[in-house]
Design an enzyme around this catalytic site. Structure first.
Site, short mmCIF file in Angstrom:
data_model
loop_
_atom_site.label_atom_id
_atom_site.label_comp_id
_atom_site.label_asym_id
_atom_site.label_seq_id
_atom_site.Cartn_x
_atom_site.Cartn_y
_atom_site.Cartn_z
N TYR A 75 3.87 21.20 48.25
CA TYR A 75 4.74 21.55 47.11
C TYR A 75 6.02 20.73 47.17
O TYR A 75 6.61 20.57 48.24
CB TYR A 75 5.10 23.04 47.16
CG TYR A 75 4.48 23.77 45.98
CD1 TYR A 75 4.96 23.54 44.70
CD2 TYR A 75 3.43 24.65 46.15
CE1 TYR A 75 4.39 24.17 43.60
CE2 TYR A 75 2.84 25.28 45.06
CZ TYR A 75 3.33 25.02 43.79
OH TYR A 75 2.77 25.63 42.71
N GLU A 77 8.58 20.66 44.16
CA GLU A 77 9.31 20.76 42.88
C GLU A 77 10.64 20.03 42.98
O GLU A 77 11.33 20.11 44.00
CB GLU A 77 9.57 22.23 42.55
CG GLU A 77 8.34 22.94 42.06
CD GLU A 77 8.58 24.42 41.84
OE1 GLU A 77 9.68 24.91 42.18
OE2 GLU A 77 7.66 25.08 41.34
N ASP A 230 3.32 5.69 22.71
CA ASP A 230 2.31 6.25 23.61
C ASP A 230 1.35 5.10 23.84
O ASP A 230 0.47 4.81 23.05
CB ASP A 230 1.62 7.43 22.92
CG ASP A 230 0.56 8.05 23.80
OD1 ASP A 230 0.32 7.54 24.91
OD2 ASP A 230 -0.05 9.05 23.38
N THR A 246 -0.98 7.31 29.82
CA THR A 246 -1.89 7.89 30.80
C THR A 246 -2.09 6.83 31.89
O THR A 246 -1.75 5.66 31.69
CB THR A 246 -3.26 8.21 30.17
OG1 THR A 246 -3.68 7.07 29.41
CG2 THR A 246 -3.19 9.41 29.27
N LYS A 249 -6.80 5.07 32.28
CA LYS A 249 -7.59 4.30 31.31
C LYS A 249 -7.54 2.83 31.71
O LYS A 249 -8.12 2.47 32.72
CB LYS A 249 -7.05 4.56 29.90
CG LYS A 249 -7.19 6.03 29.53
CD LYS A 249 -6.61 6.32 28.18
CE LYS A 249 -6.69 7.81 27.92
NZ LYS A 249 -5.80 8.23 26.85
N ARG A 255 -6.26 10.29 37.30
CA ARG A 255 -5.89 10.97 36.04
C ARG A 255 -4.46 11.45 36.14
O ARG A 255 -4.12 12.26 37.00
CB ARG A 255 -6.79 12.19 35.80
CG ARG A 255 -8.25 11.90 35.81
CD ARG A 255 -9.01 13.04 35.17
NE ARG A 255 -8.95 12.92 33.74
CZ ARG A 255 -9.70 12.09 33.02
NH1 ARG A 255 -10.57 11.32 33.62
NH2 ARG A 255 -9.58 12.03 31.72
N1 PLP Z 1 -2.31 9.52 24.11
C1 PLP Z 1 -3.29 8.69 23.72
C2 PLP Z 1 -2.96 7.51 22.86
C3 PLP Z 1 -4.60 8.94 24.12
O1 PLP Z 1 -5.60 8.13 23.71
C4 PLP Z 1 -4.87 10.06 24.93
C5 PLP Z 1 -6.23 10.37 25.39
O2 PLP Z 1 -7.22 9.83 25.03
C6 PLP Z 1 -3.80 10.89 25.31
C7 PLP Z 1 -2.54 10.59 24.87
C8 PLP Z 1 -4.01 12.14 26.09
O3 PLP Z 1 -4.27 11.94 27.38
P1 PLP Z 1 -4.84 13.12 28.29
O4 PLP Z 1 -6.23 13.35 27.84
O5 PLP Z 1 -4.71 12.55 29.64
O6 PLP Z 1 -3.97 14.30 28.06
#
Ligand code: PLP
Length: 477
Positions: A75, A77, A230, A246, A249, A255
């Protein structure tokens, strides 16, 4: 003497109870053969199949070792040097190393950019940014999900606020120009001037093109909005205030998620403090230290020349795939791809993504059905209630190149991939025309039945797919 023997007896009992109640500290195979067998089956499936889901990849043995390590026990935090638990001497070093590598991997100046590596995944990272920058019911604009955006960018239908983002914030989507398949920036600009969002989100799950960051920056500045990316693939830092990603990918890590933020205040907000507080204590508790350890490993690798070569191979492979699919007569959304995925519009063939996904699955080709611009129906959430609006048969498929590129596929292999998909689509058309009824369920039952008349052709396709994948081992196992 009598007392002593009772003591010995009690001691033996308590030890045996202790032994029986401790968990089985031996290998998974011995401790839980049922789970071991299922994981082995999944391993075989991953190895056998042509993995074309654009958001998946194969991580390395080194990342998996870190993820499966004792770091999961701890842990911590808080942030390095400011923890709510003791014993974090090494965890602090691990998280700091991960932060440093994250900034370096993306070429960021530590004076200007910071990063939080604790988000549990992409969707939590996004919600943490909204929590940091917005008040409840503030307005946001993201790419609409049926046009390639992600749920967490504010998806809602006319009847239902589907994503938490649209429940807690007021969401107005922007969309693609359906005639070109590119983002309609003019429409975004006009809508933003009227809607006055506090946050504009760039980035997508199923958009085969790069974003026009300078244009989006201009729009955000004109209406006084933050610009967040994002990020799926590309490098948007020059134009953005905040970048989320993320890690599992195209980065090929464990993950998880990350949030990069500018260190200088933006629109009067100290992003660093706001974002760190939104992650913890705002929305998360203890960080997943095993993931942070694995992430640090993959970020080190991401700085290597091999990784850069891998990334450019992903894009070249995608272009080869797009080219061959176009030669075979397929309509691609936007006419091609600049990144790691293509979106195939199957509607001209009068077939849908769900049926094609099913037939390809039976032939060991794994990809996903996807809505395409111009559809009047929504793909999402067949399993939820109140979904009369939501259809299960979107008109396209999404195909990604990162995972098979990790296994060593080159352009010529993706030409073969396009041909295998084409064979699967031909089989789907035949199966659809001979299915006993028009419904999706009729089709699914028909192709699963032992007497499905195209079983032989399907098996032949499956065998050729598996013959191809057998030459390319998966890393990490
Ligand atoms: N943002 C984008 C552009 C994504 O393509 C994805 C998942 O495919 C996510 C966020 C969400 O990711 P997670 O599934 O890890 O929550």
């Amino acid at each position: 003497m009598k007392e002593r023997s009772i003591l010995v007896f009690l001691n033996a009992i308590s030890r045996s109870i202790g032994d029986a109640s401790t968990f089985k500290d031996y290998s998974l195979k011995d401790a839980d053969p049922e789970m071991h067998a299922l994981i082995e089956k999944e391993k075989q499936r991953q190895s056998r199949c042509l993995e074309l889901i654009a958001s998946e990849n194969f991580t390395s043995r080194a990342v998996m070792e870190a993820v499966g390590s004792c770091l999961t026990n701890k842990y911590s935090e808080g942030l390095p040097g400011k923890r709510y638990y003791g014993g974090n001497e090494y965890i602090d070093q691990i998280e700091t190393l991960c932060q440093r590598r994250a900034l370096k991997a993306f070429g960021l100046d530590e004076e200007k950019w910071g990063v939080n590596v604790q988000p549990l995944s992409g969707s939590p990272a996004n919600f943490e940014v909204y929590t940091a920058l917005l008040q409840p019911h503030d307005r946001i604009m993201g790419l609409d999900l049926p046009h390639g955006g992600h749920l967490s960018h504010g998806f809602m239908t006319p009847k239902r606020r589907v994503s938490g983002t649209s429940i807690y914030f007021e969401s107005m989507p922007y969309r693609l120009d359906e005639s070109t398949g590119f983002v309609d920036y003019d429409m975004l600009e006009k809508t933003a001037v009227l809607f006055r969002p506090k946050l504009i989100i760039a980035g997508a799950s199923a958009y085969p093109r790069d974003f026009d960051y300078p244009r989006m920056r201009k729009i955000a500045d004109a209406v006084g909005a933050f610009l967040m990316m994002d990020m799926a693939h590309i490098n948007p830092f020059e134009f953005c205030d905040v970048v989320t990603t993320t890690t599992h990918k195209s980065l090929r890590g464990p993950r998880g998620g990350m949030i990069f933020y500018r260190k200088d205040p933006v629109l009067g907000i100290n992003l660093e403090g706001a974002i760190n507080n939104a992650v913890f204590p705002g929305l998360q508790g203890g960080p997943h230290n095993h993931t942070i350890g694995g992430l640090a490993v993959c970020l080190d690798h991401a700085q290597s020349p091999e990784f850069k070569a891998y990334q450019s191979q992903v894009v070249s492979n995608c272009k080869a795939l797009a080219r061959r699919l176009t030669e075979l007569g397929y309509k691609l959304v936007s006419g091609g791809s600049d990144n790691h995925l293509v979106l195939v519009d199957l509607r001209p063939l009068e077939i849908d993504g769900a049926r094609v996904e099913k037939i390809l699955d039976l032939a060991s080709i794994t990809l996903n059905k996807n809505s395409v611009p111009g559809e009047r129906r929504y793909l999402y959430f067949p399993l939820l209630t109140n979904v009369s609006l939501l259809a299960l048969v979107p008109g396209g498929i999404r195909i990604g190149t990162p995972a098979m590129t990790t296994r060593g596929f080159k352009e010529e292999d993706f030409v073969t991939v396009a041909e295998c998909i084409h064979s699967g689509v031909q089989l789907t058309l035949e199966a659809k025309s001979s299915a006993p009824g028009p419904k999706l369920k009729d089709f699914m039952d028909y192709v699963e039945a032992p007497d499905f008349p195209l079983r032989g052709s399907l098996s032949a396709l499956k065998s050729s797919v598996e013959a191809l994948t057998s030459h390319f081992p998966i890393p990490g196992v």
